[in-house]
Design an enzyme around this catalytic site. Structure first.
Site, short mmCIF file in Angstrom:
data_model
loop_
_atom_site.label_atom_id
_atom_site.label_comp_id
_atom_site.label_asym_id
_atom_site.label_seq_id
_atom_site.Cartn_x
_atom_site.Cartn_y
_atom_site.Cartn_z
CG ASP A 156 54.73 48.22 29.40
OD1 ASP A 156 55.68 48.80 30.01
OD2 ASP A 156 53.62 48.79 29.31
CG ASN B 104 61.85 53.65 27.80
OD1 ASN B 104 62.05 52.79 27.18
ND2 ASN B 104 60.58 53.94 28.15
#
Ligand code: FPP
Length: 232
Positions: free
Chosen positions: A15, A63
């Protein structure tokens, strides 16, 4: 590194690509590009250290709701990665496996993914799992439905086998970069006894030394799996 207990299976939540790029006044796409480079660097270092399995969360099912422009970048990076003929990881004799639902990808990407998986099928120096369009809750629901469709009850072992990670040992260590402290729908069933490690570094800046520090930290932990420590 001093003498340490190595995790056999490391899972990575990579991330912070977007924030890393933003801080450099660059587009998010640049962060993702550097993120892929770092994925290859860090994962090959993990195998070099002796880790047997590395699993990366490259694209979550959630996502896929990102703006089209960003998804195009991510798909292009995935396309390039799987169409390359040579890669540090391939040279290392690592088997590449993709976990997740491939149907979201265009045919050329799907074919390249299947080709790479096929070409590396017999490699045994390590296993590199790339999670693409992966979501753990969806995986669990699918496994439950599979058991129901087969009209059978499951136990822990037979249920694990129905998951997309079926046959893999659970991750010993899950590392998340980017400063957030959560699993974000990643390997929820498999993480029952994983050690969790959170780094404030953004993924593109997470270094080989940072990986070693995470492993050293893991090595110093006492894993009891709900049991008690044995007396000397
Ligand atoms: C999180 O950063 C990262 C992603 C959504 C995708 C990262 C994927 C890769 C680096 C590898 C792609 C894989 C292959 C095989 C090519 P973010 O954008 O959420 O960062 P932010 O939290 O700073 O916005």
């Amino acid at each position: 590194m001093r003498r340490i207990k190595l995790p056999a299976h490391i899972a990575l939540i990579m991330d912070g690509n977007g924030r890393w790029a933003k801080r450099r006044f660059r587009p998010r796409s640049y962060g993702h590009r550097m993120g892929v480079q770092n994925m290859v660097r860090i994962c090959s270092h993990a195998f070099r250290l002796g880790v047997r399995i590395v699993t990366v969360y490259a694209l979550s099912t959630e996502n896929l709701f990102r703006p089209k422009e960003e998804l195009d970048t991510l798909f292009d990076l995935i396309r390039t990665y799987f169409s390359k003929k040579k890669d540090k990881l391939l040279e290392m004799g690592v088997k590449i496996n993709v976990i997740g639902d491939l149907s979201v990808f265009p045919a050329d990407i799907r074919e390249n993914i299947l080709r790479v998986m096929d070409e590396t099928r017999s490699l045994t120096d390590g296993l590199f799992n790339i999670c693409l369009d992966y979501g753990s809750r969806q995986e669990i629901v699918r496994a439950v439905n599979a058991a129901v469709a087969q009209g059978r009850f499951v136990d822990e072992a037979s249920f694990s086998a129905l998951l997309q990670t079926g046959g893999l040992p659970d991750p010993d260590l899950i590392i998340r970069t980017g400063g957030e402290v959560r699993l974000s729908n990643f390997l929820l069933y498999q993480a029952a006894y994983s050690e969790l490690y959170f780094s404030n570094k953004m993924w593109p800046e997470f270094s080989k030394r940072d990986l070693e520090k995470a492993i050293e930290n893991y090595s110093a932990r006492d894993r009891r799996f709900g049991n008690v420590e044995e007396e000397d």
